[in-house]
Write a protein that holds these residues in place. Structure first.
Motif, PDB file in Angstrom:
ATOM      1  N   TRP A 244       6.416  12.951  15.072  1.00 12.53           N
ATOM      2  CA  TRP A 244       7.131  12.444  13.903  1.00 12.53           C
ATOM      3  C   TRP A 244       6.654  11.108  13.361  1.00 12.53           C
ATOM      4  N   SER A 245       5.883  10.348  14.091  1.00 13.61           N
ATOM      5  CA  SER A 245       5.376   9.072  13.573  1.00 13.61           C
ATOM      6  C   SER A 245       4.116   9.332  12.751  1.00 13.61           C
ATOM      7  N   VAL A 246       4.153   9.000  11.466  1.00 13.02           N
ATOM      8  CA  VAL A 246       3.028   9.337  10.592  1.00 13.02           C
ATOM      9  C   VAL A 246       1.720   8.692  11.040  1.00 13.02           C
ATOM     10  N   SER A 247       1.806   7.536  11.685  1.00 11.01           N
ATOM     11  CA  SER A 247       0.591   6.862  12.140  1.00 11.01           C
ATOM     12  C   SER A 247      -0.096   7.611  13.275  1.00 11.01           C
ATOM     13  N   GLU A 248       0.612   8.548  13.900  1.00 15.05           N
ATOM     14  CA  GLU A 248       0.050   9.333  14.992  1.00 15.05           C
ATOM     15  C   GLU A 248      -0.428  10.709  14.529  1.00 15.05           C
ATOM     16  N   TRP A 249      -0.214  11.026  13.270  1.00 15.98           N
ATOM     17  CA  TRP A 249      -0.546  12.366  12.784  1.00 15.98           C
ATOM     18  C   TRP A 249      -2.046  12.569  12.644  1.00 15.98           C
TER      19      TRP A 249
ATOM     20  N   THR B 275       0.838  -1.188   0.000  1.00 13.82           N
ATOM     21  CA  THR B 275       0.000   0.000   0.000  1.00 13.82           C
ATOM     22  C   THR B 275       0.879   1.246   0.000  1.00 13.82           C
ATOM     23  N   MET B 276       0.288   2.375  -0.368  1.00 19.20           N
ATOM     24  CA  MET B 276       0.983   3.654  -0.296  1.00 19.20           C
ATOM     25  C   MET B 276      -0.033   4.711   0.138  1.00 19.20           C
ATOM     26  N   MET B 277       0.379   5.581   1.051  1.00 17.89           N
ATOM     27  CA  MET B 277      -0.526   6.578   1.592  1.00 17.89           C
ATOM     28  C   MET B 277       0.179   7.928   1.766  1.00 17.89           C
ATOM     29  N   PRO B 278      -0.609   9.015   1.764  1.00 14.31           N
ATOM     30  CA  PRO B 278      -0.060  10.335   2.066  1.00 14.31           C
ATOM     31  C   PRO B 278      -0.269  10.652   3.547  1.00 14.31           C
ATOM     32  N   ALA B 279       0.513  11.551   4.067  1.00 19.27           N
ATOM     33  CA  ALA B 279       0.334  11.999   5.447  1.00 19.27           C
ATOM     34  C   ALA B 279       0.909  13.399   5.583  1.00 19.27           C
ATOM     35  N   ALA B 280       0.310  14.170   6.478  1.00 16.23           N
ATOM     36  CA  ALA B 280       0.814  15.508   6.761  1.00 16.23           C
ATOM     37  C   ALA B 280       0.388  15.864   8.172  1.00 16.23           C
ATOM     38  N   ASN B 281       1.057  16.849   8.732  1.00 15.96           N
ATOM     39  CA  ASN B 281       0.644  17.285  10.062  1.00 15.96           C
ATOM     40  C   ASN B 281       0.891  18.778  10.222  1.00 15.96           C
ATOM     41  N   THR B 282       0.169  19.355  11.148  1.00 14.69           N
ATOM     42  CA  THR B 282       0.278  20.775  11.460  1.00 14.69           C
ATOM     43  C   THR B 282       0.548  20.942  12.948  1.00 14.69           C
ATOM     44  N   VAL B 283       1.000  22.108  13.303  1.00  9.52           N
ATOM     45  CA  VAL B 283       1.222  22.412  14.720  1.00  9.52           C
ATOM     46  C   VAL B 283      -0.096  22.265  15.475  1.00  9.52           C
ATOM     47  N   GLU B 284      -1.164  22.753  14.889  1.00 16.05           N
ATOM     48  CA  GLU B 284      -2.470  22.688  15.540  1.00 16.05           C
ATOM     49  C   GLU B 284      -2.971  21.245  15.647  1.00 16.05           C
ATOM     50  N   GLY B 285      -2.743  20.458  14.601  1.00 14.55           N
ATOM     51  CA  GLY B 285      -3.143  19.063  14.640  1.00 14.55           C
ATOM     52  C   GLY B 285      -2.396  18.290  15.703  1.00 14.55           C
ATOM     53  N   LEU B 286      -1.106  18.575  15.832  1.00 16.37           N
ATOM     54  CA  LEU B 286      -0.292  17.924  16.858  1.00 16.37           C
ATOM     55  C   LEU B 286      -0.792  18.280  18.254  1.00 16.37           C
ATOM     56  N   MET B 287      -1.102  19.542  18.482  1.00 10.58           N
ATOM     57  CA  MET B 287      -1.596  19.979  19.788  1.00 10.58           C
ATOM     58  C   MET B 287      -2.915  19.304  20.136  1.00 10.58           C
ATOM     59  N   GLN B 288      -3.781  19.125  19.135  1.00  9.92           N
ATOM     60  CA  GLN B 288      -5.065  18.476  19.382  1.00  9.92           C
ATOM     61  C   GLN B 288      -4.880  17.011  19.765  1.00  9.92           C
ATOM     62  N   VAL B 289      -3.987  16.323  19.060  1.00 12.73           N
ATOM     63  CA  VAL B 289      -3.734  14.916  19.380  1.00 12.73           C
ATOM     64  C   VAL B 289      -3.135  14.786  20.780  1.00 12.73           C
ATOM     65  N   ARG B 290      -2.206  15.643  21.111  1.00 17.17           N
ATOM     66  CA  ARG B 290      -1.605  15.608  22.456  1.00 17.17           C
ATOM     67  C   ARG B 290      -2.677  15.812  23.527  1.00 17.17           C
TER      68      ARG B 290
ATOM     69  N   ILE C 199      -1.406  14.133  27.076  1.00 17.39           N
ATOM     70  CA  ILE C 199       0.041  14.245  27.208  1.00 17.39           C
ATOM     71  C   ILE C 199       0.368  15.568  27.897  1.00 17.39           C
ATOM     72  N   PRO C 200       1.073  15.555  29.016  1.00 18.85           N
ATOM     73  CA  PRO C 200       1.409  16.790  29.731  1.00 18.85           C
ATOM     74  C   PRO C 200       2.210  17.747  28.852  1.00 18.85           C
ATOM     75  N   ASP C 201       2.055  19.030  29.093  1.00 17.20           N
ATOM     76  CA  ASP C 201       2.738  20.041  28.292  1.00 17.20           C
ATOM     77  C   ASP C 201       4.252  19.944  28.393  1.00 17.20           C
ATOM     78  N   ASP C 202       4.747  19.456  29.534  1.00 21.29           N
ATOM     79  CA  ASP C 202       6.198  19.384  29.726  1.00 21.29           C
ATOM     80  C   ASP C 202       6.799  18.059  29.237  1.00 21.29           C
ATOM     81  N   GLU C 203       5.976  17.205  28.612  1.00 23.02           N
ATOM     82  CA  GLU C 203       6.469  15.931  28.065  1.00 23.02           C
ATOM     83  C   GLU C 203       6.640  16.077  26.555  1.00 23.02           C
ATOM     84  N   GLU C 204       7.830  15.789  26.049  1.00 21.00           N
ATOM     85  CA  GLU C 204       8.100  15.994  24.625  1.00 21.00           C
ATOM     86  C   GLU C 204       7.317  15.034  23.728  1.00 21.00           C
ATOM     87  N   ALA C 205       7.317  13.739  24.050  1.00 19.43           N
ATOM     88  CA  ALA C 205       6.591  12.727  23.268  1.00 19.43           C
ATOM     89  C   ALA C 205       6.825  12.897  21.775  1.00 19.43           C
ATOM     90  N   PRO C 206       8.083  12.787  21.312  1.00 21.13           N
ATOM     91  CA  PRO C 206       8.392  13.036  19.893  1.00 21.13           C
ATOM     92  C   PRO C 206       7.697  12.098  18.918  1.00 21.13           C
TER      93      PRO C 206
END
Length: 246
Positions: free
Chosen positions: A145-150, A114-129, A134-141
């Motif tokens: 960066w993991s496309v499955s979490e975007w 399979t092949m898929m597209p993925a993208a993320n935004t600062v706002e999208g990341l904040m919503q998922v966190r 996820i606490p604000d002081d936890e980096e949780a990279p």
């Protein structure tokens, strides 16, 4: 004096003095012959037969992309991937015009079916966190960066249905390691085409975005991400990307 040593369809091996060249049709909807220098060893390998010639071309193309050459003349399949990616990313931008994008990617699975597209935004990341508490002081990279979490993983991926069908069909008759490598190279080439067109911006705006190719749930994902990011991004973006899990 040029001497033709081998011919198979639109693919030819030529010798000019003590140098060897691969000449082949690299066009999409019209013939566009391209010539690239290859080593004697590569020439001898390609002349063994159809499979060997195809494998050599895949390796040559990957080397050219990694060397940063402008890839504007692409095989149909790579253009199809670029077209599908453009459609997905354009739709997402239109749907989220006020959000700030920081990454775009293409990814496949461990079986390259399979092949898929993925993208993320600062706002999208904040919503998922926030959704994951996820606490604000936890980096949780991994969420950054993991496309499955975007937030926008597989956005409007219907344009990739035909591409995935082709992958599954071709895989039935392919040697998997070389097939998977070609799939990864095709994804990089497609993003490289969009990059060369300025699709992801220029100058300071471009430096806010990272491009890469990945594999979902695979131990080899980080290696592929790093290698593809090197080819697809300005040096300053690539070097910062390498620190993502540090």
């Amino acid at each position: 004096m040029d001497t033709k040593l081998f011919e198979f369809g639109d693919f030819e091996i030529w010798k000019r003095g003590d140098k060897y060249f691969a000449r082949y049709d690299a066009g999409a909807h019209q013939v566009a012959m391209r010539e690239d220098e290859i080593s004697e060893e590569e020439a001898k390998k390609a002349m063994q037969g159809e499979k060997e010639a195809t494998d050599m071309l895949f390796s040559l193309q990957k080397r050219l992309i990694q060397a940063g050459q402008d890839v504007r003349i692409l095989p149909d399949f790579q253009r199809e991937i670029a077209h599908a990616a453009r459609a997905s990313f354009d739709d997402l931008r239109s749907a989220r015009p006020s959000e700030h994008f920081y990454a775009y990617a293409l990814y496949t699975d461990s079986s390259a079916m399979t092949m898929m597209p993925a993208a993320n935004t600062v706002e999208g990341l904040m919503q998922v966190r926030k959704e994951m508490d996820i606490p604000d002081d936890e980096e949780a990279p991994e969420f950054k960066w993991s496309v499955s979490e975007w937030k926008y993983e597989a956005w409007k991926a219907g344009s990739f249905n035909g591409i995935s069908s082709k992958l599954r069909s071709e895989l039935e008759h392919a040697d998997f390691p070389s097939f998977a490598e070609k799939v990864h190279t095709d994804m990089v080439a497609a993003l490289k085409l969009l990059e060369s067109e300025g699709f992801f911006g220029t100058g300071a705006e471009r430096n806010k975005i990272v491009l890469f190719v990945s594999i979902s749930n695979d131990d080899d994902a980080v290696r592929l991400e790093d290698e593809s990011a090197l080819v697809l991004n300005p040096t300053i973006v690539y070097e910062e990307f390498l620190k993502r899990y540090a």
